[in-house]
Design a protein around this motif. Structure first.
Motif, PDB file in Angstrom:
ATOM      1  N   SER A  49      43.198 121.846   9.198  1.00  0.00           N
ATOM      2  CA  SER A  49      44.660 121.972   9.190  1.00  0.00           C
ATOM      3  C   SER A  49      45.327 121.005  10.168  1.00  0.00           C
ATOM      4  CB  SER A  49      45.057 123.416   9.532  1.00  0.00           C
ATOM      5  OG  SER A  49      44.563 123.744  10.814  1.00  0.00           O
ATOM      6  N   ARG A  50      44.532 120.417  11.078  1.00  0.00           N
ATOM      7  CA  ARG A  50      45.119 119.474  12.039  1.00  0.00           C
ATOM      8  C   ARG A  50      45.508 118.154  11.378  1.00  0.00           C
ATOM      9  NH1 ARG A  50      40.840 118.139  16.066  1.00  0.00           N
ATOM     10  NH2 ARG A  50      39.599 118.153  14.174  1.00  0.00           N
ATOM     11  N   GLY A  51      45.006 117.934  10.186  1.00  0.00           N
ATOM     12  CA  GLY A  51      45.368 116.697   9.486  1.00  0.00           C
ATOM     13  C   GLY A  51      44.311 115.627   9.598  1.00  0.00           C
ATOM     14  N   GLN A  52      44.476 114.618   8.754  1.00  0.00           N
ATOM     15  CA  GLN A  52      43.468 113.580   8.576  1.00  0.00           C
ATOM     16  C   GLN A  52      43.209 112.755   9.841  1.00  0.00           C
ATOM     17  OE1 GLN A  52      44.096 111.228   4.968  1.00  0.00           O
ATOM     18  NE2 GLN A  52      43.607 109.415   6.154  1.00  0.00           N
ATOM     19  N   ASP A  53      44.270 112.366  10.545  1.00  0.00           N
ATOM     20  CA  ASP A  53      44.093 111.471  11.698  1.00  0.00           C
ATOM     21  C   ASP A  53      43.255 112.138  12.787  1.00  0.00           C
ATOM     22  OD1 ASP A  53      45.567 109.658  10.339  1.00  0.00           O
ATOM     23  OD2 ASP A  53      47.390 109.870  11.545  1.00  0.00           O
ATOM     24  N   ALA A  54      43.512 113.412  13.034  1.00  0.00           N
ATOM     25  CA  ALA A  54      42.769 114.135  14.083  1.00  0.00           C
ATOM     26  C   ALA A  54      41.304 114.270  13.694  1.00  0.00           C
ATOM     27  CB  ALA A  54      43.398 115.511  14.305  1.00  0.00           C
ATOM     28  N   LEU A  55      41.047 114.539  12.413  1.00  0.00           N
ATOM     29  CA  LEU A  55      39.657 114.675  11.937  1.00  0.00           C
ATOM     30  C   LEU A  55      38.905 113.358  12.067  1.00  0.00           C
ATOM     31  CD1 LEU A  55      40.151 117.519  10.502  1.00  0.00           C
ATOM     32  CD2 LEU A  55      38.691 116.588   8.731  1.00  0.00           C
TER      33      LEU A  55
END
Ligand SMILES: [Zn+2]
Length: 322
Positions: A36-42
């Protein structure tokens, strides 16, 4: 010796490991996925984890030949994630993003295909080169390895052994179709079959195993009660193994792999599952008296299969060119 990094993006954790060219997992670590944190964080976490695990293994990025990533979704041979529903990704050029950040070639594969490849390189299938892997979980995942290489089909998305139509007009499947194999043989399907049988049989010992709370039924309950000689549970287990074996026999007749590798928590039942399952596959396979069906065996690498298979994506693709 060449070294590779494998990344397995799971629903809960991202597991990252350093693997040598023979498929030995040297070091691994994992971080929470937190999709849920989004693509950039992953992506930032994956880049940091690759650097960290390489360091822990006593290597530097210059020692690594390539990075392979097992993605829970559909990927292209060019390294684009077409769709990964649980991550919320669509048309993400993941290989390019990761490759630019690490200065290394990056290969993508479907996570189930990577697990199958890992089992064939270093696990239950290490003595063979062509195997079909079936994992019974929430759905049915799987991968088909042919001559040491993931069979990706002409569109590059691999196989979906959970979604061939097992029964015309049958149970509704999560994919929107009816009668899919996973609607009969996944762990979710077994739980549904168990609950239905319990509702029809208030005397079943399965009720005691869940303290009267049907929501506590898991895939182990029918097996536990069957071992206590509960007739309802024995019927549920027998029917489930029949579904599973019949579906696998259909795939054996279609593809003739050397080996069937079974994954998922249900396999913890060991011989209690595997012996009747092999008999059932034999029962439903074409001409099994003359042509012995391939053995069905348990996967041996557990969650490491995905890391190892992802790491081996480059080696596997080299084989295909050889
Ligand atoms: Zn389906």
């Amino acid at each position: 010796m060449r070294y590779f990094v494998g990344i397995d993006i799971g629903g809960t954790n991202i597991a990252v490991g350093v693997v040598d060219e023979e498929g030995n997992l040297l070091r691994k670590l994992s971080v929470p996925t937190g999709a849920s944190r989004g693509q950039d964080a992953l992506v930032a976490d994956m880049i940091g984890s690759v650097k960290a695990v390489v360091d822990v293994a006593g290597l530097t990025l210059s020692d690594i030949a390539s990075v392979g990533i097992g993605v829970p979704g559909a990927v292209t041979p060019e390294g684009v994630v077409i769709r990964a529903v649980n991550l919320g990704w669509k048309n993400t050029p993941l290989a390019q993003i990761m490759g630019d950040a690490l200065g290394l070639p990056v290969y993508l594969g479907n996570d189930a295909d990577c697990a199958a490849l890992g089992e064939v390189v270093a696990g239950a299938g290490s003595n063979c080169s062509s195997a079909l892997m079936i994992t019974m979980g929430t759905g049915i995942g799987g991968g088909f390895i042919v001559n040491g290489r993931i069979f990706s089909g002409c569109t590059g998305q691999g196989t979906e052994p959970g979604h061939f139509t097992f029964l015309y007009g049958g149970e509704k499947c999560g994919c929107g179709k009816r009668g899919c194999f996973e609607a009969y043989a996944s762990a979710t399907a077994l739980i549904r079959q168990t609950k239905r049988a319990m509702e029809q049989n208030p005397d079943s010992k399965m009720w005691a195993l869940v303290d009267g709370d049907i929501d506590r039924v898991n895939g182990k309950v029918p097996f536990d009660a069957a071992k206590l000689d509960d007739g309802t549970a024995r019927a549920v287990v027998a029917q489930y193994i029949d579904y599973l074996g019949m579906g696998i026999a259909g795939m054996v007749d279609s593809f003739r792999p050397e080996l069937i590798i079974m994954g998922g928590g249900i396999c913890n039942q060991g011989d209690y599952l595997m012996i009747p399952l092999n008999e059932t596959i034999r029962k439903y396979c074409y001409a099994s008296d003359e042509i012995a069906p391939p053995p069905a065996v348990r996967a041996t690498l557990g969650n490491d299969a995905g890391i190892i298979g992802a790491a081996m994506l480059q080696v596997s693709q080299e084989k295909s060119k050889a």
